[in-house]
Design a protein around this motif. Structure first.
Motif, PDB file in Angstrom:
ATOM      1  N   CYS A  22       0.835  -1.189   0.000  1.00 43.08           N
ATOM      2  CA  CYS A  22       0.000   0.000   0.000  1.00 43.08           C
ATOM      3  C   CYS A  22       0.870   1.239   0.000  1.00 43.08           C
ATOM      4  CB  CYS A  22      -0.931   0.010   1.213  1.00 43.08           C
ATOM      5  SG  CYS A  22      -0.113  -0.230   2.785  1.00 43.08           S
ATOM      6  N   LEU A  26      -3.121   2.173   5.482  1.00 44.34           N
ATOM      7  CA  LEU A  26      -4.566   1.943   5.537  1.00 44.34           C
ATOM      8  C   LEU A  26      -5.254   2.232   4.219  1.00 44.34           C
ATOM      9  CD1 LEU A  26      -5.424   3.344   9.080  1.00 44.34           C
ATOM     10  CD2 LEU A  26      -4.726   1.057   8.429  1.00 44.34           C
ATOM     11  N   ASP A 126       4.386  -2.194   8.923  1.00 42.55           N
ATOM     12  CA  ASP A 126       3.778  -3.276   8.155  1.00 42.55           C
ATOM     13  C   ASP A 126       4.797  -4.370   7.835  1.00 42.55           C
ATOM     14  OD1 ASP A 126       1.483  -4.375   6.838  1.00 42.55           O
ATOM     15  OD2 ASP A 126       2.400  -3.843   4.933  1.00 42.55           O
ATOM     16  N   THR A 173      -1.830  -1.282  14.821  1.00 44.38           N
ATOM     17  CA  THR A 173      -2.010  -2.534  14.108  1.00 44.38           C
ATOM     18  C   THR A 173      -0.815  -3.436  14.375  1.00 44.38           C
ATOM     19  OG1 THR A 173      -2.263  -3.578  11.928  1.00 44.38           O
ATOM     20  CG2 THR A 173      -1.058  -1.500  11.993  1.00 44.38           C
ATOM     21  N   TYR A 177      -0.721  -5.745   6.802  1.00 45.67           N
ATOM     22  CA  TYR A 177      -1.872  -5.294   6.034  1.00 45.67           C
ATOM     23  C   TYR A 177      -2.085  -6.236   4.857  1.00 45.67           C
ATOM     24  CZ  TYR A 177      -4.757  -2.394   3.010  1.00 45.67           C
ATOM     25  OH  TYR A 177      -5.766  -1.934   2.202  1.00 45.67           O
ATOM     26  N   ASN A 182      -8.129  -4.084   8.702  1.00 45.43           N
ATOM     27  CA  ASN A 182      -7.525  -2.947   9.395  1.00 45.43           C
ATOM     28  C   ASN A 182      -7.422  -1.737   8.473  1.00 45.43           C
ATOM     29  OD1 ASN A 182      -5.638  -4.049   7.697  1.00 45.43           O
ATOM     30  ND2 ASN A 182      -3.975  -4.123   9.202  1.00 45.43           N
TER      31      ASN A 182
END
Length: 524
Positions: A22, A26, A126, A173, A177, A182
């Motif tokens: 990503c 998020l 992440d 988190t 991901y 999330n």
């Protein structure tokens, strides 16, 4: 210096992940059907992913000099004090608004800087979360697995620590991901974030090698983790824990660099010129052929230095102390002498007709002779943590925690102060003076010493926010500092601190992307 190429090349090895993951935290991305598990199949892949954490996220907020016009993002925090300025603040407005304490009215302009910090930190988190989830199932030596997991947890903690200091409550988190679960996380209160940070760092301290950073192949060690954990405790006011953890470092094989003389071979010039000293607990590696230090050498001067050097086209005083700040040093303090931390005049040794002078101090500590005179490529490592910080955390923690000015705490502070003396005062001399101080005065003297020792490593704002005290530096008496309540005090620029000045705003872009986020108080 001998360079850990594996860490640098990891950025290229993980390129596929970086491109397919990503682009914003998020933000939905299906990764063309791939999951993070794809990048944690083998020991080599796991190592490459963990290696990539060394050069992204929180560490780079202190070490990255990617712009000729603005220093690392952590340097901007120091400008909130009004004691440091950027000569290019007319363009780099985040510096101007920080110094003026007017970020609250300029969120749209500040947002770009906040986006970079937020995105980089969560990208690191992440990757770390992926390692923590998948490394246990990868075939490898058990000791190797334990160390890689500890490194992943260290970097997850370091990134959350930076985020919580900047923004307060942030989304939490602990899983990579990989789905929509999330996607829109709300902010988690800072105390809960700190619980995760502490647990991760405690595991790192327990499982990382008890070696120096240099002898461990420039990888995270037990003492790097302990130094970070001590700072985490200190930031929360957990003084006993901070002292005990700092003493892990104090009692290690790390040591204080000693002056060989009070000039070119002082401890501070050794630290400026030489990598892998015993004093250095953790550093960002730079090398002339793989990853150089970018614009760091130019930060030592101002714009007029373009006539002195031909190796760089731009010089700007992106992080310069005010004259008021320089009064934090007594006249006999080695660090205020020319060509220690700061300088005002320079002659190019290769061409003595080329001279530089300034009425305001340049930062000699950033000076890299070979880069400026010959190569145009800086190679000096950037030091994150040094042994003096362990001494000062231990000293403050002991006295704050026990309520007594103990011989041990006095000894730690005296050891550092003796190194700064230009008049021959010894550890015993300083010990005698410090023993006479009250608890509160001793703690303030530790704070003073932190101001004097670490102004160029961007730790000042953390000390101010954790103590809720502001150092008013005398404009007339050298070495005189008064600590006053932060809220309502005026910074060095003359702006008045408000409660909302303690945190930065969540960027507008993140607020638009994630409707679960709320803005920090005071920001429009």
């Amino acid at each position: 210096m001998k360079y850990n190429k594996n860490i640098v090349y990891a950025l290229f090895v993980t390129g596929l992940f970086a491109l397919s993951s990503c682009t914003k935290f998020l933000e939905e991305d299906v990764r063309s059907g791939k999951t993070l598990e794809t990048y944690f199949k083998t020991e080599a892949q796991a190592l490459a992913q963990v290696n990539s954490l060394y050069r992204r996220g929180a560490p780079t907020n202190y070490s990255s000099a990617g712009s000729a016009y603005i220093g690392p993002s952590a340097s901007v925090n120091s400008m909130l004090t009004g004691y440091f300025t950027n000569s290019y603040e007319g363009q780099e407005l985040v510096c101007l608004y920080a110094r003026q304490l007017t970020r609250q009215q300029n969120v749209s302009i500040v947002s770009n800087s906040m986006n970079g910090i937020w995105e980089s930190a969560y990208k690191s988190i992440d990757i770390a979360n992926g390692g923590i989830k998948y490394i246990p199932s990868i075939a490898m030596n058990d000791d190797r697995r334990k160390v890689l997991l500890a490194e992943a947890k260290y970097f997850r903690a370091a990134n959350y620590f930076y985020l919580v200091k900047m923004f307060g409550a942030v989304p939490l988190t602990l899983a990579p991901y990989e789905n929509l679960e999330n996607l829109y996380l709300p902010r988690t209160e800072a105390s809960k974030i700190y619980e995760i940070i502490e647990a991760d760092l405690q595991e790192a301290v327990a499982n990382l090698p008890a070696k120096t950073f240099a002898t461990n192949g420039h990888r995270i060690t037990k003492y790097v983790a302990a130094m970070t954990l001590a700072n985490v405790y200190l930031q929360q006011g957990k003084n006993n824990e901070a002292a005990a953890t700092a003493q892990i470092v104090v009692n290690s094989s790390h040591n204080l660099t000693q002056n060989q003389d009070l000039a070119a071979n002082s401890a501070y010039n050794q630290l400026r010129k030489t990598d892998d000293l015993g004093e250095v607990i953790y550093a960002q590696e730079y090398n002339g052929t793989i990853t150089n230090s970018a614009w760091w050498p130019t930060y030592a001067f101002n714009a007029s230095a373009t006539s002195v050097f031909s190796t760089y086209s731009i010089f700007e005083r992106v992080f310069g102390p005010t004259d008021q700040f320089l009064n934090v040093y007594a006249a006999d303090d080695l660090r205020i002498k020319p060509n220690q931390f700061f300088h005002w005049q320079y002659t190019n040794p290769a061409d003595t007709t080329k001279k530089w002078s300034s009425t305001v101090a340049g930062v000699w500590y950033f000076y890299d002779e070979d880069a400026l005179l010959t190569t145009g490529r800086g190679t000096k490592d950037w030091n994150f943590y040094r042994y003096p910080e362990a001494l000062l955390i231990a000293a403050e923690g002991i006295v704050s925690g026990t309520g007594a000015v103990t011989a041990e705490a006095v000894g730690y502070l005296a050891l550092l102060k003796a190194r700064t003396s230009t008049t021959g005062k010894t550890v015993a001399d300083f010990t005698s003076e410090l023993q006479a101080l009250s608890k509160d005065k001793f703690i303030e003297e530790v704070w003073n010493e932190r101001l004097r020792e670490f102004p160029l490593e961007f730790k000042m704002w953390d000390d101010i926010t954790r103590t809720k005290k502001f150092p008013v530096i005398s404009t007339t008496t050298k070495g005189s500092v008064s600590w006053v309540n932060l809220i309502g005090a005026k910074n060095g620029f003359g702006a008045t601190f408000k409660e909302s000045d303690l945190l930065w705003p969540i960027s507008i872009e993140e607020m638009q992307r994630n409707p679960s986020l709320t803005q920090n108080d005071g920001y429009k």
